[in-house]
Design a protein around this motif. Structure first.
Motif, PDB file in Angstrom:
ATOM      1  N   ILE A 184     -31.301  11.288  18.978  1.00 56.29           N
ATOM      2  CA  ILE A 184     -32.067  10.992  17.754  1.00 56.29           C
ATOM      3  C   ILE A 184     -31.113  11.174  16.579  1.00 56.29           C
ATOM      4  O   ILE A 184     -30.391  12.179  16.519  1.00 56.29           O
ATOM      5  CB  ILE A 184     -33.253  11.982  17.591  1.00 56.29           C
ATOM      6  CG1 ILE A 184     -34.221  11.886  18.773  1.00 56.29           C
ATOM      7  CG2 ILE A 184     -33.980  11.746  16.274  1.00 56.29           C
ATOM      8  CD1 ILE A 184     -35.279  12.994  18.804  1.00 56.29           C
ATOM      9  N   VAL A 185     -31.129  10.215  15.648  1.00 56.71           N
ATOM     10  CA  VAL A 185     -30.316  10.339  14.436  1.00 56.71           C
ATOM     11  C   VAL A 185     -31.270  10.479  13.249  1.00 56.71           C
ATOM     12  O   VAL A 185     -32.173   9.659  13.079  1.00 56.71           O
ATOM     13  CB  VAL A 185     -29.414   9.097  14.246  1.00 56.71           C
ATOM     14  CG1 VAL A 185     -28.632   9.199  12.940  1.00 56.71           C
ATOM     15  CG2 VAL A 185     -28.464   8.945  15.437  1.00 56.71           C
ATOM     16  N   CYS A 186     -31.041  11.519  12.440  1.00 58.89           N
ATOM     17  CA  CYS A 186     -31.885  11.725  11.253  1.00 58.89           C
ATOM     18  C   CYS A 186     -31.095  11.325  10.017  1.00 58.89           C
ATOM     19  O   CYS A 186     -30.120  12.005   9.648  1.00 58.89           O
ATOM     20  CB  CYS A 186     -32.310  13.182  11.150  1.00 58.89           C
ATOM     21  SG  CYS A 186     -33.235  13.737  12.593  1.00 58.89           S
ATOM     22  N   ALA A 187     -31.482  10.223   9.420  1.00 54.47           N
ATOM     23  CA  ALA A 187     -30.798   9.738   8.214  1.00 54.47           C
ATOM     24  C   ALA A 187     -31.635  10.119   6.999  1.00 54.47           C
ATOM     25  O   ALA A 187     -32.751  10.627   7.118  1.00 54.47           O
ATOM     26  CB  ALA A 187     -30.621   8.225   8.304  1.00 54.47           C
ATOM     27  N   GLN A 188     -31.075   9.858   5.832  1.00 52.95           N
ATOM     28  CA  GLN A 188     -31.728  10.333   4.616  1.00 52.95           C
ATOM     29  C   GLN A 188     -31.788   9.269   3.520  1.00 52.95           C
ATOM     30  O   GLN A 188     -30.783   8.645   3.191  1.00 52.95           O
ATOM     31  CB  GLN A 188     -30.934  11.545   4.120  1.00 52.95           C
ATOM     32  CG  GLN A 188     -31.610  12.314   3.039  1.00 52.95           C
ATOM     33  CD  GLN A 188     -31.091  13.744   2.948  1.00 52.95           C
ATOM     34  OE1 GLN A 188     -31.846  14.682   3.009  1.00 52.95           O
ATOM     35  NE2 GLN A 188     -29.796  13.892   2.782  1.00 52.95           N
ATOM     36  N   ALA A 189     -32.990   9.093   2.965  1.00 43.24           N
ATOM     37  CA  ALA A 189     -33.167   8.212   1.802  1.00 43.24           C
ATOM     38  C   ALA A 189     -33.502   9.121   0.627  1.00 43.24           C
ATOM     39  O   ALA A 189     -34.644   9.549   0.465  1.00 43.24           O
ATOM     40  CB  ALA A 189     -34.313   7.233   2.051  1.00 43.24           C
TER      41      ALA A 189
ATOM     42  N   ASP B 281     -36.719   3.712  13.195  1.00 46.74           N
ATOM     43  CA  ASP B 281     -37.872   3.890  14.089  1.00 46.74           C
ATOM     44  C   ASP B 281     -38.991   4.728  13.479  1.00 46.74           C
ATOM     45  O   ASP B 281     -40.141   4.619  13.900  1.00 46.74           O
ATOM     46  CB  ASP B 281     -37.405   4.564  15.384  1.00 46.74           C
ATOM     47  CG  ASP B 281     -36.404   3.694  16.121  1.00 46.74           C
ATOM     48  OD1 ASP B 281     -36.804   2.641  16.622  1.00 46.74           O
ATOM     49  OD2 ASP B 281     -35.201   4.055  16.148  1.00 46.74           O
ATOM     50  N   SER B 282     -38.628   5.614  12.559  1.00 46.28           N
ATOM     51  CA  SER B 282     -39.683   6.415  11.914  1.00 46.28           C
ATOM     52  C   SER B 282     -39.220   6.841  10.529  1.00 46.28           C
ATOM     53  O   SER B 282     -38.020   6.920  10.261  1.00 46.28           O
ATOM     54  CB  SER B 282     -40.048   7.632  12.763  1.00 46.28           C
ATOM     55  OG  SER B 282     -38.923   8.458  12.982  1.00 46.28           O
ATOM     56  N   TRP B 283     -40.209   7.125   9.693  1.00 47.92           N
ATOM     57  CA  TRP B 283     -39.941   7.454   8.296  1.00 47.92           C
ATOM     58  C   TRP B 283     -40.911   8.565   7.882  1.00 47.92           C
ATOM     59  O   TRP B 283     -42.123   8.478   8.143  1.00 47.92           O
ATOM     60  CB  TRP B 283     -40.185   6.253   7.390  1.00 47.92           C
ATOM     61  CG  TRP B 283     -39.413   5.024   7.781  1.00 47.92           C
ATOM     62  CD1 TRP B 283     -38.221   4.611   7.286  1.00 47.92           C
ATOM     63  CD2 TRP B 283     -39.804   4.036   8.778  1.00 47.92           C
ATOM     64  NE1 TRP B 283     -37.837   3.431   7.887  1.00 47.92           N
ATOM     65  CE2 TRP B 283     -38.775   3.062   8.810  1.00 47.92           C
ATOM     66  CE3 TRP B 283     -40.893   3.893   9.641  1.00 47.92           C
ATOM     67  CZ2 TRP B 283     -38.816   1.956   9.666  1.00 47.92           C
ATOM     68  CZ3 TRP B 283     -40.933   2.802  10.496  1.00 47.92           C
ATOM     69  CH2 TRP B 283     -39.903   1.849  10.509  1.00 47.92           C
ATOM     70  N   ALA B 284     -40.369   9.579   7.206  1.00 50.37           N
ATOM     71  CA  ALA B 284     -41.229  10.653   6.689  1.00 50.37           C
ATOM     72  C   ALA B 284     -41.153  10.624   5.175  1.00 50.37           C
ATOM     73  O   ALA B 284     -40.064  10.522   4.600  1.00 50.37           O
ATOM     74  CB  ALA B 284     -40.731  11.995   7.210  1.00 50.37           C
ATOM     75  N   THR B 285     -42.299  10.694   4.526  1.00 50.23           N
ATOM     76  CA  THR B 285     -42.295  10.748   3.064  1.00 50.23           C
ATOM     77  C   THR B 285     -43.449  11.605   2.576  1.00 50.23           C
ATOM     78  O   THR B 285     -44.194  12.179   3.375  1.00 50.23           O
ATOM     79  CB  THR B 285     -42.326   9.325   2.456  1.00 50.23           C
ATOM     80  OG1 THR B 285     -42.107   9.425   1.036  1.00 50.23           O
ATOM     81  CG2 THR B 285     -43.649   8.610   2.702  1.00 50.23           C
ATOM     82  N   ASP B 286     -43.535  11.706   1.252  1.00 53.70           N
ATOM     83  CA  ASP B 286     -44.595  12.519   0.651  1.00 53.70           C
ATOM     84  C   ASP B 286     -45.434  11.689  -0.295  1.00 53.70           C
ATOM     85  O   ASP B 286     -44.914  10.801  -0.986  1.00 53.70           O
ATOM     86  CB  ASP B 286     -43.974  13.670  -0.167  1.00 53.70           C
ATOM     87  CG  ASP B 286     -43.795  14.927   0.651  1.00 53.70           C
ATOM     88  OD1 ASP B 286     -44.687  15.241   1.462  1.00 53.70           O
ATOM     89  OD2 ASP B 286     -42.774  15.604   0.471  1.00 53.70           O
ATOM     90  N   GLY B 287     -46.727  12.015  -0.349  1.00 51.58           N
ATOM     91  CA  GLY B 287     -47.560  11.511  -1.439  1.00 51.58           C
ATOM     92  C   GLY B 287     -47.498  12.479  -2.614  1.00 51.58           C
ATOM     93  O   GLY B 287     -47.606  12.078  -3.771  1.00 51.58           O
TER      94      GLY B 287
ATOM     95  N   ASP C 258     -35.536  10.619   6.615  1.00 58.47           N
ATOM     96  CA  ASP C 258     -36.174  11.533   5.664  1.00 58.47           C
ATOM     97  C   ASP C 258     -36.166  10.842   4.308  1.00 58.47           C
ATOM     98  O   ASP C 258     -35.128  10.728   3.664  1.00 58.47           O
ATOM     99  CB  ASP C 258     -35.390  12.853   5.602  1.00 58.47           C
ATOM    100  CG  ASP C 258     -35.967  13.808   4.551  1.00 58.47           C
ATOM    101  OD1 ASP C 258     -36.948  13.442   3.876  1.00 58.47           O
ATOM    102  OD2 ASP C 258     -35.434  14.930   4.423  1.00 58.47           O
ATOM    103  N   GLY C 259     -37.360  10.400   3.905  1.00 59.74           N
ATOM    104  CA  GLY C 259     -37.458   9.733   2.601  1.00 59.74           C
ATOM    105  C   GLY C 259     -38.514  10.412   1.757  1.00 59.74           C
ATOM    106  O   GLY C 259     -39.341   9.746   1.138  1.00 59.74           O
ATOM    107  N   ALA C 260     -38.483  11.733   1.734  1.00 60.64           N
ATOM    108  CA  ALA C 260     -39.545  12.530   1.083  1.00 60.64           C
ATOM    109  C   ALA C 260     -39.903  11.961  -0.290  1.00 60.64           C
ATOM    110  O   ALA C 260     -41.062  11.780  -0.621  1.00 60.64           O
ATOM    111  CB  ALA C 260     -39.102  13.991   0.972  1.00 60.64           C
TER     112      ALA C 260
END
Ligand SMILES: Cc1ncc(COP(=O)(O)O)c(C=O)c1O
Length: 459
Positions: free
Chosen positions: A226-231, A283-289, A259-261
């Motif tokens: 798994i590679v965790c990249a950052q936006a 494949d997946s994206w994590a962000t915040d409202g 990681d696109g918080a």
């Protein structure tokens, strides 16, 4: 009207007073920890109290300990305020008190979340087929996305992690840049992948992971990865080189998580969209409202391109849960929680109240305020702007960061926080509040310059 609910009107009035005053109250708190413990603490009475007294006194006693982080001059961490429509929707969500874990217990709000999820995908330019979970924050969004990742890469290696756990599983490599946000590693810790086993790769001067390092680490590993990249790097706002990283993941069968918080929202602004080029192939994206979209705490968003992997990692059922068709929205198919608040409802209201152009404008406004702040501060001899201000984050070098931060906070015009970037103590400015104006930036820059001058040591 039933007088037992008069307390709701009281709360609305008190909330209104607070938000109306946000622009002018000092950003810092007025009371010390001891004072707050003494005013808020008391023995729990044997008899209950009148709800209206409880709420009036709670608001009175909490007020001196409230930070104006929802106001226009809070630039610490990456926090953001709350749009009026989102706050109002959040109140209704509480009043409705639906359990959005299952459609049968929350039909309307399940559909509201489904609609909001579709809008989020559209605004962020992510694959329309992706599945979405509204969780408590980016931390839990990472957890959710990386659980799906763990499922998929181990499934492809012939291992059923949901049934068998990790004991005896194939060795799973997790890669991230050395500037990865700690919550990525914490998610790995919670998933049994190990905090320290996340292999941290070198980054450039802006905190972007070096794509060549990702490629060679993947090439040297024979097995699931798994590679965790950052936006949006937390200090500089920089974006990893997604086209290269995604291509390396495709070549080696690795899962690419982003990681696109806050940084993922750059995709909603036509003027910043270049920053996220290639990111839609992940494949997946994590962000915040609760950061840049300005919905109240708490609201994170987990997005997975492969709904089957997402569902396999999260779903739960029990004989007392009615069976349901896959196209009926059931929260606990996608979320780590079983019973849950409908966190997507304020997102729905925020997006409708802003519209597509309003979201783009919010992002663009914050970025131009960050640029304005950087250029005002760069004129001061004791301040050096360390980053390329590509987004909403400004990173500053001053001689004595702790003294400057303490003075700024004490004076109360605005609020900043610090960090260590590449071994150097720094001051960070993050602009994500919907209320911030150019005048707020000017006022705050003047307060920061005054604190730098007062802190004495030359830069
Ligand atoms: C880049 C990044 N990732 C993850 C997080 C964690 O987000 P949350 O606090 O919503 O869990 C943050 C918080 O600032 C962040 O900036």
């Amino acid at each position: 009207m039933d007088p037992r609910y008069d307390v709701l009107d009281d709360a609305a009035r008190l909330a209104r007073q607070f938000v109306d005053g946000l622009g002018e109250r000092p950003v810092r708190e007025a009371a010390s920890l001891e004072e707050l413990r003494s005013s808020l603490g008391r023995p729990l009475g044997e008899a209950g109290e009148d709800p209206r007294t409880v709420i009036a006194e709670l608001a009175r006693d909490a007020d001196p300990g409230l930070i104006a982080s929802a106001g226009p001059r809070f630039f610490g961490f990456v926090i953001g305020g709350s749009l009026p429509a989102a706050v109002a929707a959040d109140w209704l969500t509480s009043a409705w008190d639906q359990n959005c874990g299952g459609y049968v217990a929350a039909p309307a709000l399940s559909v509201v979340e489904e609609v909001a999820a579709g809008w989020v995908l559209e605004l962020l330019g992510l694959p329309a087929r992706s599945s979405v979970a509204f969780v408590t924050g980016c931390q839990m969004a990472h957890f959710t996305c990386l659980a799906a990742a763990r499922h998929a890469v181990l499934r492809d290696a012939g291992w059923d992690v949901e049934a068998q756990g990790l004991q005896g599983a194939p060795d799973l490599l997790v890669l991230a840049g050395e500037q990865t946000h700690v919550t990525v590693q914490v998610a790995c810790r919670m998933l049994g992948l190990g905090f320290d086993r996340v292999r941290l790769l070198p980054c450039d001067s802006q905190g972007r992971v070096l794509a060549g390092e990702v490629l060679s680490a993947l090439a040297a590993h024979d097995g699931p990865a798994i590679v965790c990249a950052q936006a949006g790097e937390i200090n500089t706002g920089a974006f990893d080189p997604f086209p290269e990283i995604v291509a390396a993941c495709r070549e080696h069968g690795a899962w690419c998580h982003v990681d696109g918080a806050f940084g993922l929202w750059a995709a909603a602004s036509p003027a910043r969209r270049d920053l996220v080029a290639g990111l839609d192939g992940a494949d997946s994206w994590a962000t915040d409202g609760h950061k840049w979209l300005n919905v109240p705490y708490d609201c994170g968003i987990a997005i997975v391109a492969d709904p089957d992997a997402h569902r396999a990692a999260m779903t739960s059922t029990s004989p007392y849960i009615p069976p349901h068709e896959l196209d009926v929205p059931w929260g606990f198919d996608w979320n780590p929680e079983f019973s849950r608040r409908a966190r997507g409802v304020p997102v729905y209201a925020a997006l409708r109240s802003l519209g597509r152009s309003g979201v783009a404008d919010l992002v663009e406004r914050c970025c131009s305020h960050a640029a304005r702040m950087a250029s005002l501060l760069a004129e001061e001899p004791g301040v050096e702007v360390l980053n390329d201000v590509v987004l909403n984050q400004v990173l500053l070098r001053v001689a004595d960061p702790d003294a400057v931060i303490a003075r700024v906070q004490e004076e109360g015009t605005c609020w900043l926080s610090g960090s260590t970037f590449k071994g150097q103590a720094v001051v960070r400015v993050s602009v994500v509040g919907w209320q911030t104006t150019a005048a707020d930036v000017d006022r705050s820059a003047a307060a920061i310059v005054a604190a730098v001058r007062a802190s004495g040591r030359p830069g």
